[in-house]
Design an enzyme around this catalytic site. Structure first.
Site, PDB file in Angstrom:
ATOM      1  N   ASN A 163       0.953  -1.153  -0.027  1.00  0.00           N
ATOM      2  CA  ASN A 163       0.000  -0.077   0.170  1.00  0.00           C
ATOM      3  C   ASN A 163       0.811   1.185   0.015  1.00  0.00           C
ATOM      4  O   ASN A 163       1.876   1.451   0.512  1.00  0.00           O
ATOM      5  CB  ASN A 163      -0.832  -0.013   1.080  1.00  0.00           C
ATOM      6  N   GLU A 201       0.563   5.376   0.591  1.00  0.00           N
ATOM      7  CA  GLU A 201      -0.432   6.303   1.122  1.00  0.00           C
ATOM      8  C   GLU A 201      -0.095   7.845   0.494  1.00  0.00           C
ATOM      9  O   GLU A 201       1.244   7.862   0.079  1.00  0.00           O
ATOM     10  CB  GLU A 201      -0.439   6.351   2.670  1.00  0.00           C
ATOM     11  N   CYS A 258      -4.302   0.769  -2.183  1.00  0.00           N
ATOM     12  CA  CYS A 258      -4.034  -0.509  -1.260  1.00  0.00           C
ATOM     13  C   CYS A 258      -3.009  -1.369  -2.068  1.00  0.00           C
ATOM     14  O   CYS A 258      -2.718  -1.377  -3.511  1.00  0.00           O
ATOM     15  CB  CYS A 258      -5.538  -1.297  -1.512  1.00  0.00           C
ATOM     16  N   GLU A 272      -2.834  -4.728  -2.514  1.00  0.00           N
ATOM     17  CA  GLU A 272      -3.385  -5.585  -3.538  1.00  0.00           C
ATOM     18  C   GLU A 272      -3.505  -5.163  -4.997  1.00  0.00           C
ATOM     19  O   GLU A 272      -3.467  -5.967  -5.986  1.00  0.00           O
ATOM     20  CB  GLU A 272      -4.534  -6.508  -3.033  1.00  0.00           C
ATOM     21  N   CYS A 321     -10.676  -4.780   1.014  1.00  0.00           N
ATOM     22  CA  CYS A 321     -11.585  -3.772   1.084  1.00  0.00           C
ATOM     23  C   CYS A 321     -12.625  -3.857  -0.222  1.00  0.00           C
ATOM     24  O   CYS A 321     -12.270  -4.619  -1.158  1.00  0.00           O
ATOM     25  CB  CYS A 321     -11.181  -2.362   0.954  1.00  0.00           C
ATOM     26  N   CYS A 353     -11.029  -3.046  -3.736  1.00  0.00           N
ATOM     27  CA  CYS A 353     -10.162  -4.308  -4.121  1.00  0.00           C
ATOM     28  C   CYS A 353     -10.817  -5.243  -4.825  1.00  0.00           C
ATOM     29  O   CYS A 353     -10.614  -5.909  -5.511  1.00  0.00           O
ATOM     30  CB  CYS A 353      -9.095  -4.611  -3.108  1.00  0.00           C
TER      31      CYS A 353
END
Ligand code: THU
Length: 160
Positions: free
Chosen positions: A62, A64, A73, A75, A112, A115
């Site tokens: 990830n 940010e 994210c 993935e 999430c 994703c």
């Protein structure tokens, strides 16, 4: 009127050594990525590794941003990395691991909603299930057979 019920089954490994050697290697790659996460705001690190049907592996973590909605994210970084390098090759397996620097999380954490939608896109594109491996701080690993299990009644391009 009728009620339609859905349910799904998933595998729980007590420890990674119960998985195939290939899957253990994929999980190791995802674990390595935990240290490459850029997560100074959430302190929640996500490492991911994607194995293609050719056996080639692509990684992600990830990333940010001070502008919070721009956070990406792990993935999705791994899937986009794989797709950018090998757009025509189906994804076979996705390993996702998390590490929350603020507290230990024993149970595997699943992706999430955004994703899930992205995983579904690649599953649909290649017409092949993407198996998902999930691990946190504990030894347990969950294995999910298809994103359809995590995203029932999903939206895809067959409606467009
Ligand atoms: N995150 C992921 O990388 N994958 C998920 O499925 C859930 C959340 C990241 C985004 C953000 O950097 C941090 O975890 C906290 O939400």
């Amino acid at each position: 009127m009728k009620i339609v019920e859905t349910s799904f089954a998933y595998k729980v490994y007590d420890e990674p050594s119960q998985m195939s050697k290939e899957d253990q290697a994929l999980m190791e790659k995802a674990i390595e990525q935990l240290d490459h996460a850029y997560a100074p705001y959430s302190n929640f690190h996500v490492g991911a590794a994607v194995r293609l049907s050719t056996g080639e592996v692509f990684i992600g973590s990830n990333q940010e941003n001070a502008s919070y909605p721009l956070c990406m994210c792990g993935e999705r970084v791994a899937l986009y990395n794989a797709a950018a390098h090998r757009p025509k090759i189906p994804v076979e397996k996705l390993a996702i691991v998390i590490r929350n620097l603020r507290m230990k999380i024993d149970k595997p954490v699943s992706p999430c909603g955004a994703c899930r939608q992205v995983i579904a896109e690649y599953e649909h594109l290649h017409g092949q299930n993407i198996q998902i491996l999930l691990k946190s701080d504990g030894l347990q690993v969950y294995e999910i057979d298809s994103i359809k299990d995590l995203l029932p009644l999903g939206f895809d391009n067959s409606f467009l």
